[in-house]
Scaffold this motif. Structure first.
Motif, PDB file in Angstrom:
ATOM      1  N   MET A   1       0.834  -1.207   0.000  1.00 19.52           N
ATOM      2  CA  MET A   1       0.000   0.000   0.000  1.00 19.52           C
ATOM      3  C   MET A   1       0.865   1.252   0.000  1.00 19.52           C
ATOM      4  O   MET A   1       0.637   2.181  -0.750  1.00 19.52           O
ATOM      5  CB  MET A   1      -0.871   0.048   1.271  1.00 19.52           C
ATOM      6  N   GLN A   2       1.897   1.188   0.865  1.00 17.59           N
ATOM      7  CA  GLN A   2       2.744   2.365   1.008  1.00 17.59           C
ATOM      8  C   GLN A   2       3.431   2.729  -0.313  1.00 17.59           C
ATOM      9  O   GLN A   2       3.439   3.883  -0.731  1.00 17.59           O
ATOM     10  CB  GLN A   2       3.788   2.076   2.083  1.00 17.59           C
ATOM     11  N   SER A   3       3.970   1.703  -1.005  1.00 14.20           N
ATOM     12  CA  SER A   3       4.700   2.029  -2.240  1.00 14.20           C
ATOM     13  C   SER A   3       3.745   2.512  -3.332  1.00 14.20           C
ATOM     14  O   SER A   3       4.110   3.364  -4.141  1.00 14.20           O
ATOM     15  CB  SER A   3       5.548   0.848  -2.708  1.00 14.20           C
ATOM     16  N   VAL A   4       2.492   1.995  -3.325  1.00 15.31           N
ATOM     17  CA  VAL A   4       1.522   2.470  -4.324  1.00 15.31           C
ATOM     18  C   VAL A   4       1.240   3.956  -4.091  1.00 15.31           C
ATOM     19  O   VAL A   4       1.238   4.764  -5.032  1.00 15.31           O
ATOM     20  CB  VAL A   4       0.200   1.644  -4.245  1.00 15.31           C
ATOM     21  N   VAL A   5       1.031   4.331  -2.820  1.00 16.83           N
ATOM     22  CA  VAL A   5       0.720   5.744  -2.554  1.00 16.83           C
ATOM     23  C   VAL A   5       1.947   6.623  -2.834  1.00 16.83           C
ATOM     24  O   VAL A   5       1.817   7.734  -3.356  1.00 16.83           O
ATOM     25  CB  VAL A   5       0.223   5.972  -1.099  1.00 16.83           C
ATOM     26  N   LEU A   6       3.142   6.087  -2.546  1.00 17.41           N
ATOM     27  CA  LEU A   6       4.345   6.898  -2.812  1.00 17.41           C
ATOM     28  C   LEU A   6       4.536   7.136  -4.319  1.00 17.41           C
ATOM     29  O   LEU A   6       4.907   8.233  -4.742  1.00 17.41           O
ATOM     30  CB  LEU A   6       5.574   6.231  -2.200  1.00 17.41           C
ATOM     31  N   ASN A   7       4.249   6.105  -5.130  1.00 16.96           N
ATOM     32  CA  ASN A   7       4.314   6.293  -6.595  1.00 16.96           C
ATOM     33  C   ASN A   7       3.324   7.355  -7.038  1.00 16.96           C
ATOM     34  O   ASN A   7       3.625   8.211  -7.873  1.00 16.96           O
ATOM     35  CB  ASN A   7       3.937   4.992  -7.328  1.00 16.96           C
ATOM     36  N   PHE A   8       2.123   7.273  -6.473  1.00 19.01           N
ATOM     37  CA  PHE A   8       1.073   8.221  -6.826  1.00 19.01           C
ATOM     38  C   PHE A   8       1.474   9.639  -6.398  1.00 19.01           C
ATOM     39  O   PHE A   8       1.222  10.616  -7.106  1.00 19.01           O
ATOM     40  CB  PHE A   8      -0.236   7.794  -6.138  1.00 19.01           C
ATOM     41  N   HIS A   9       2.132   9.710  -5.250  1.00 21.84           N
ATOM     42  CA  HIS A   9       2.623  10.993  -4.740  1.00 21.84           C
ATOM     43  C   HIS A   9       3.551  11.638  -5.792  1.00 21.84           C
ATOM     44  O   HIS A   9       3.463  12.834  -6.085  1.00 21.84           O
ATOM     45  CB  HIS A   9       3.359  10.731  -3.423  1.00 21.84           C
ATOM     46  N   ASP A  10       4.430  10.803  -6.413  1.00 23.88           N
ATOM     47  CA  ASP A  10       5.357  11.337  -7.423  1.00 23.88           C
ATOM     48  C   ASP A  10       4.600  11.842  -8.655  1.00 23.88           C
ATOM     49  O   ASP A  10       4.947  12.863  -9.236  1.00 23.88           O
ATOM     50  CB  ASP A  10       6.361  10.254  -7.845  1.00 23.88           C
ATOM     51  N   ASP A  11       3.540  11.100  -9.037  1.00 27.06           N
ATOM     52  CA  ASP A  11       2.725  11.555 -10.180  1.00 27.06           C
ATOM     53  C   ASP A  11       2.086  12.903  -9.870  1.00 27.06           C
ATOM     54  O   ASP A  11       2.022  13.795 -10.716  1.00 27.06           O
ATOM     55  CB  ASP A  11       1.584  10.562 -10.478  1.00 27.06           C
ATOM     56  N   MET A  12       1.586  13.042  -8.625  1.00 29.41           N
ATOM     57  CA  MET A  12       0.940  14.299  -8.240  1.00 29.41           C
ATOM     58  C   MET A  12       1.936  15.461  -8.265  1.00 29.41           C
ATOM     59  O   MET A  12       1.596  16.590  -8.587  1.00 29.41           O
ATOM     60  CB  MET A  12       0.304  14.186  -6.847  1.00 29.41           C
ATOM     61  N   MET A  13       3.214  15.139  -7.933  1.00 29.74           N
ATOM     62  CA  MET A  13       4.246  16.183  -7.953  1.00 29.74           C
ATOM     63  C   MET A  13       4.378  16.734  -9.376  1.00 29.74           C
ATOM     64  O   MET A  13       4.542  17.939  -9.572  1.00 29.74           O
ATOM     65  CB  MET A  13       5.569  15.584  -7.458  1.00 29.74           C
TER      66      MET A  13
ATOM     67  N   ASP B   1       1.364  17.183   9.922  1.00 29.96           N
ATOM     68  CA  ASP B   1       2.717  17.734  10.108  1.00 29.96           C
ATOM     69  C   ASP B   1       3.288  17.313  11.452  1.00 29.96           C
ATOM     70  O   ASP B   1       4.470  17.001  11.582  1.00 29.96           O
ATOM     71  CB  ASP B   1       2.696  19.271  10.006  1.00 29.96           C
ATOM     72  N   ASP B   2       2.399  17.303  12.441  1.00 32.60           N
ATOM     73  CA  ASP B   2       2.813  16.938  13.785  1.00 32.60           C
ATOM     74  C   ASP B   2       3.358  15.496  13.811  1.00 32.60           C
ATOM     75  O   ASP B   2       4.423  15.226  14.373  1.00 32.60           O
ATOM     76  CB  ASP B   2       1.580  17.049  14.688  1.00 32.60           C
ATOM     77  N   VAL B   3       2.619  14.575  13.169  1.00 28.85           N
ATOM     78  CA  VAL B   3       3.045  13.163  13.156  1.00 28.85           C
ATOM     79  C   VAL B   3       4.353  13.015  12.372  1.00 28.85           C
ATOM     80  O   VAL B   3       5.302  12.373  12.823  1.00 28.85           O
ATOM     81  CB  VAL B   3       1.945  12.263  12.528  1.00 28.85           C
ATOM     82  N   PHE B   4       4.407  13.648  11.196  1.00 31.07           N
ATOM     83  CA  PHE B   4       5.589  13.479  10.353  1.00 31.07           C
ATOM     84  C   PHE B   4       6.826  14.180  10.934  1.00 31.07           C
ATOM     85  O   PHE B   4       7.943  13.863  10.553  1.00 31.07           O
ATOM     86  CB  PHE B   4       5.326  13.954   8.922  1.00 31.07           C
ATOM     87  N   SER B   5       6.596  15.105  11.858  1.00 31.39           N
ATOM     88  CA  SER B   5       7.772  15.755  12.446  1.00 31.39           C
ATOM     89  C   SER B   5       8.486  14.777  13.394  1.00 31.39           C
ATOM     90  O   SER B   5       9.642  14.971  13.733  1.00 31.39           O
ATOM     91  CB  SER B   5       7.363  17.031  13.187  1.00 31.39           C
ATOM     92  N   GLN B   6       7.770  13.714  13.816  1.00 28.91           N
ATOM     93  CA  GLN B   6       8.392  12.752  14.739  1.00 28.91           C
ATOM     94  C   GLN B   6       8.833  11.469  14.044  1.00 28.91           C
ATOM     95  O   GLN B   6       9.600  10.701  14.588  1.00 28.91           O
ATOM     96  CB  GLN B   6       7.395  12.371  15.836  1.00 28.91           C
ATOM     97  N   LEU B   7       8.301  11.209  12.879  1.00 29.69           N
ATOM     98  CA  LEU B   7       8.573   9.917  12.222  1.00 29.69           C
ATOM     99  C   LEU B   7       8.922  10.121  10.754  1.00 29.69           C
ATOM    100  O   LEU B   7       8.502  11.102  10.141  1.00 29.69           O
ATOM    101  CB  LEU B   7       7.324   9.028  12.287  1.00 29.69           C
ATOM    102  N   GLU B   8       9.653   9.159  10.207  1.00 28.15           N
ATOM    103  CA  GLU B   8       9.988   9.198   8.781  1.00 28.15           C
ATOM    104  C   GLU B   8       8.889   8.486   8.002  1.00 28.15           C
ATOM    105  O   GLU B   8       8.282   7.533   8.498  1.00 28.15           O
ATOM    106  CB  GLU B   8      11.307   8.451   8.533  1.00 28.15           C
ATOM    107  N   ILE B   9       8.706   8.887   6.736  1.00 30.34           N
ATOM    108  CA  ILE B   9       7.670   8.256   5.932  1.00 30.34           C
ATOM    109  C   ILE B   9       7.941   6.758   5.739  1.00 30.34           C
ATOM    110  O   ILE B   9       7.020   5.951   5.626  1.00 30.34           O
ATOM    111  CB  ILE B   9       7.511   8.986   4.580  1.00 30.34           C
ATOM    112  N   SER B  10       9.225   6.377   5.732  1.00 29.59           N
ATOM    113  CA  SER B  10       9.574   4.969   5.553  1.00 29.59           C
ATOM    114  C   SER B  10       9.113   4.123   6.745  1.00 29.59           C
ATOM    115  O   SER B  10       9.041   2.908   6.664  1.00 29.59           O
ATOM    116  CB  SER B  10      11.082   4.820   5.357  1.00 29.59           C
ATOM    117  N   ASP B  11       8.770   4.803   7.838  1.00 28.94           N
ATOM    118  CA  ASP B  11       8.291   4.074   9.011  1.00 28.94           C
ATOM    119  C   ASP B  11       6.769   4.150   9.096  1.00 28.94           C
ATOM    120  O   ASP B  11       6.187   4.301  10.152  1.00 28.94           O
ATOM    121  CB  ASP B  11       8.919   4.664  10.282  1.00 28.94           C
ATOM    122  N   MET B  12       6.146   4.045   7.923  1.00 31.45           N
ATOM    123  CA  MET B  12       4.699   4.203   7.831  1.00 31.45           C
ATOM    124  C   MET B  12       3.955   3.240   8.757  1.00 31.45           C
ATOM    125  O   MET B  12       2.986   3.614   9.405  1.00 31.45           O
ATOM    126  CB  MET B  12       4.273   3.963   6.383  1.00 31.45           C
TER     127      MET B  12
END
Ligand code: HEM
Length: 334
Positions: A1-13, A175-186
């Protein structure tokens, strides 16, 4: 799931940097289709997403006409509607059959849902399912597993864009959650992102993808003074129930925090995923998927309506879709 959303994130960029708007429903269909295919069938049909969307739309139009028709004609009759229905269904069957055949020719069942279907045995007879049974099960998941979610996510982004206060709160919490964790630690942060479930639920309350469902009475009964005979069909509409002031405060207002105050806790009054023995088997999948989509995309982007004053009318097909394309700008969050 994570890699699918990350790919989609790149398309949105690319859309954000190219300054081109997106058709939100079409993009969400593409994303949810990729998600269900990769997770359940370890397969990629993303190149065929437009073709698949067209077939599913044809099924929707047919089923709606049929559900609301006073005298539905038998499906075997070669009417124009029946022919286009069969054409769409056959095309989807073929697409899924290709996936099944590819798996069989690989010589291994695999450890995903398709593998489970292929290897499962009847506990009494020890027999496996026939290939056409496997295909039928797989087609069900293929269709139900992405169209409803895409519809829900499209309405979620539309409703959020109309509710700047909620959108701001969502972004601040992400933002609060991501300030404490890396996206790779989804996986580690999924619990931290639970607050996003209220966004999905509130969107589904206001625009339930499955807006009506049916049950046949198994015995004579009476509901709220209405006498129902055995065999009669009863329609249950989440769309109507979700606007009932006996259950909801200000039901026309988008207010995700209502769930924190106990609203929606009666599972026979709020039943977006159905209730009882035939309820949705994919609800947990959807909730997790929506959480990841909202979090990963929300970290980088804000989606804004191209025509912010336009009200999107729902179109009641099998699912409750937006009647017109929901065109949105993808803006990078600063
Ligand atoms: C927002 C997303 C979704 C919504 C709103 C939704 C809604 C529903 C509802 C209301 C029902 C019950 C229909 C009835 O009472 O007759 C149902 C059944 C079903 N759903 Fe979902 N669904 C969603 C996502 C999914 C996903 C992701 C999957 C698969 C991974 C899925 C698979 C199914 C299946 C197979 C059934 C039939 C269950 C049975 O008859 O035993 N759904 N869904």
């Amino acid at each position: 799931m994570q890699s699918v959303v990350l790919n989609f994130h790149d398309d949105m960029m690319e859309f954000a940097e190219g300054g081109k708007p997106i058709d939100m429903f079409s993009q969400m269909l593409r994303l949810a289709l990729d998600m269900i295919n990769r997770t359940m069938f370890s397969n990629d049909v993303s190149q065929r997403h437009l073709e698949i969307a067209e077939h599913i739309y044809a099924l929707n139009v047919f089923m709606k006409k049929r559900n609301f028709s006073v005298l539905p004609l038998p499906v075997w009759m070669p009417t124009k509607d029946n022919r286009s229905f069969k054409k769409a269904l056959n095309a989807l069957d073929e697409i899924v059959m290709e996936i099944v055949e590819k798996r069989l020719s690989s010589g291994e069942f695999g450890d995903d849902l398709l593998g489970m279907l292929l290897s499962s045995k009847d506990p009494e007879t020890g027999e496996r399912m026939s290939i056409s049974q496997v295909r039928a099960e797989a087609v069900t998941i293929f269709i139900t597993g992405h169209e409803t979610t895409a519809t829900a996510m499209t309405w979620a982004y539309y409703l959020l864009s109309k509710s700047p206060g909620s959108l701001k709160e969502v972004h601040a919490s992400i933002d609060d959650v991501f300030s404490q964790l890396e996206i790779s630690d989804m996986t580690g942060m999924l619990d931290e992102l639970k607050f996003l479930d209220d966004i999905l639920m509130e969107s589904i309350r206001m625009r339930p993808p499955i807006y009506v469902t049916y049950r046949r009475a198994s015995k004579d009964t009476e509901i709220c003074g209405y006498k129902i005979k055995k065999g009669e069909s009863v329609h249950l509409s989440p769309y109507i129930m979700n606007k009932d002031q006996r259950c909801w405060t200000a039901p026309e207002t988008f207010n995700p925090s209502r769930f924190q105050n106990g609203e929606g806790s009666n599972k026979f009054a709020f039943f977006p995923f159905g209730a009882g023995p035939r309820s949705c088997i994919g609800s947990h999948f959807t909730i997790l998927e929506a959480r990841m989509i909202l979090a990963i995309l929300g970290r980088s982007f804000q989606f804004e309506l191209v025509s912010p004053d336009e009200e999107m009318e729902p179109e009641p097909l099998v699912t409750l879709k937006p009647r017109d394309p929901v065109m949105m700008w993808v803006k990078k969050r600063v």
